[in-house]
Design a protein around this motif. Structure first.
Motif, PDB file in Angstrom:
ATOM      1  N   UNK A 196       9.220 -38.314  -1.278  1.00 45.55           N
ATOM      2  CA  UNK A 196      10.521 -38.211  -1.955  1.00 45.55           C
ATOM      3  C   UNK A 196      10.619 -36.897  -2.717  1.00 45.55           C
ATOM      4  N   UNK A 197       9.558 -36.491  -3.364  1.00 46.92           N
ATOM      5  CA  UNK A 197       9.562 -35.219  -4.095  1.00 46.92           C
ATOM      6  C   UNK A 197       9.812 -34.056  -3.131  1.00 46.92           C
ATOM      7  N   UNK A 198       9.154 -34.065  -1.989  1.00 47.78           N
ATOM      8  CA  UNK A 198       9.347 -32.998  -0.992  1.00 47.78           C
ATOM      9  C   UNK A 198      10.795 -32.968  -0.516  1.00 47.78           C
ATOM     10  N   UNK A 199      11.363 -34.125  -0.277  1.00 45.42           N
ATOM     11  CA  UNK A 199      12.762 -34.214   0.138  1.00 45.42           C
ATOM     12  C   UNK A 199      13.683 -33.687  -0.962  1.00 45.42           C
ATOM     13  N   UNK A 200      13.410 -34.071  -2.193  1.00 41.79           N
ATOM     14  CA  UNK A 200      14.221 -33.606  -3.320  1.00 41.79           C
ATOM     15  C   UNK A 200      14.102 -32.090  -3.504  1.00 41.79           C
ATOM     16  N   UNK A 201      12.922 -31.537  -3.273  1.00 43.71           N
ATOM     17  CA  UNK A 201      12.734 -30.089  -3.385  1.00 43.71           C
ATOM     18  C   UNK A 201      13.557 -29.349  -2.341  1.00 43.71           C
ATOM     19  N   UNK A 202      13.605 -29.880  -1.127  1.00 48.96           N
ATOM     20  CA  UNK A 202      14.442 -29.287  -0.074  1.00 48.96           C
ATOM     21  C   UNK A 202      15.913 -29.321  -0.483  1.00 48.96           C
ATOM     22  N   UNK A 203      16.343 -30.442  -1.042  1.00 52.18           N
ATOM     23  CA  UNK A 203      17.726 -30.578  -1.491  1.00 52.18           C
ATOM     24  C   UNK A 203      18.023 -29.622  -2.646  1.00 52.18           C
ATOM     25  N   UNK A 204      17.088 -29.465  -3.554  1.00 53.78           N
ATOM     26  CA  UNK A 204      17.242 -28.539  -4.674  1.00 53.78           C
ATOM     27  C   UNK A 204      17.425 -27.112  -4.168  1.00 53.78           C
ATOM     28  N   UNK A 205      16.629 -26.712  -3.189  1.00 54.52           N
ATOM     29  CA  UNK A 205      16.753 -25.365  -2.603  1.00 54.52           C
ATOM     30  C   UNK A 205      18.115 -25.187  -1.933  1.00 54.52           C
ATOM     31  N   UNK A 222      20.936 -26.772  -2.642  1.00 49.83           N
ATOM     32  CA  UNK A 222      21.955 -26.701  -3.684  1.00 49.83           C
ATOM     33  C   UNK A 222      21.933 -25.360  -4.411  1.00 49.83           C
ATOM     34  N   UNK A 223      20.732 -24.821  -4.627  1.00 48.97           N
ATOM     35  CA  UNK A 223      20.655 -23.510  -5.274  1.00 48.97           C
ATOM     36  C   UNK A 223      21.266 -22.429  -4.378  1.00 48.97           C
ATOM     37  N   UNK A 224      21.041 -22.519  -3.070  1.00 50.90           N
ATOM     38  CA  UNK A 224      21.656 -21.562  -2.142  1.00 50.90           C
ATOM     39  C   UNK A 224      23.177 -21.595  -2.274  1.00 50.90           C
ATOM     40  N   UNK A 225      23.733 -22.787  -2.368  1.00 49.82           N
ATOM     41  CA  UNK A 225      25.188 -22.925  -2.538  1.00 49.82           C
ATOM     42  C   UNK A 225      25.642 -22.338  -3.874  1.00 49.82           C
ATOM     43  N   UNK A 226      24.898 -22.617  -4.927  1.00 55.86           N
ATOM     44  CA  UNK A 226      25.215 -22.104  -6.257  1.00 55.86           C
ATOM     45  C   UNK A 226      25.238 -20.578  -6.249  1.00 55.86           C
ATOM     46  N   UNK A 227      24.227 -19.995  -5.628  1.00 56.38           N
ATOM     47  CA  UNK A 227      24.124 -18.534  -5.573  1.00 56.38           C
ATOM     48  C   UNK A 227      25.239 -17.926  -4.718  1.00 56.38           C
ATOM     49  N   UNK A 228      25.595 -18.574  -3.632  1.00 58.90           N
ATOM     50  CA  UNK A 228      26.618 -18.050  -2.733  1.00 58.90           C
ATOM     51  C   UNK A 228      28.009 -18.103  -3.369  1.00 58.90           C
TER      52      UNK A 228
END
Length: 170
Positions: free
Chosen positions: A37-46, A48-54
């Motif tokens: 679950x942590x690995x999945x959440x880390x992928x989702x965090x990355x 979402x950050x890509x969207x935030x930055x874009x």
């Protein structure tokens, strides 16, 4: 599985740690399930950050506030290791410098707030200016007691400017 609201402290309420089971596992059967679950959440965090930055429309400020030895350094290291360093800054607030003491107490905090499109992580924060100064009697109560309203207004200004503030008190 638990819900985010299980740990949310509403404005005006007080957290009660005695209301939480110290053996809480988050509903995971074992460590392997939790790591997945942590690995999945880390992928989702990355993602979402890509969207935030874009988009560069919003910013995120994550605040970790706690006493020494509570685990905030390790938590910050783990969370930040999954973020793109091009859009993330972490700052550790220590004792104010001579220059910082020449300004209002929020000056050093405000200049570290992330820009739109960025994530900022604070290791300690402006809450020190109420907690530490009160406990160590560094400023009179008439001074530090006003800071509660200042901090609320400061955070309201941030959120009105599309900056999401997320706080973790460990």
């Amino acid at each position: 599985m638990f819900k985010r609201n299980d740990f949310l402290v509403r404005p005006g309420s007080r957290p009660r740690l005695t209301n939480h089971d110290t053996a809480f596992t988050g509903g995971f059967a074992d460590e392997a399930e939790a790591r997945k679950k942590i690995a999945s959440d880390c992928d989702e965090l990355a993602r979402l950050q890509d969207m935030l930055m874009a988009e560069e429309k919003y910013a995120l400020l994550v605040i970790f506030q706690s006493i020494d030895g509570s685990g905030k350094d390790g938590t910050i290291k783990h969370v930040a290791s999954n973020l793109d360093p091009q859009g993330c800054t972490a700052y550790n607030f220590k004792k104010p410098s001579e220059l910082e003491n020449k300004h209002d107490y929020l000056w050093r905090i405000h200049k570290r707030v992330p820009a739109r499109g960025e994530v900022g992580v604070f290791n300690r924060s402006h809450y020190e200016e109420v907690l530490v100064v009160c406990v160590e009697n560094l400023v009179p109560e008439a001074t530090w007691s006003l800071r509660y309203d200042h901090i609320n207004e400061f955070e309201r200004t941030l959120t009105d400017s599309n900056l999401l503030v997320v706080k973790f008190f460990l």
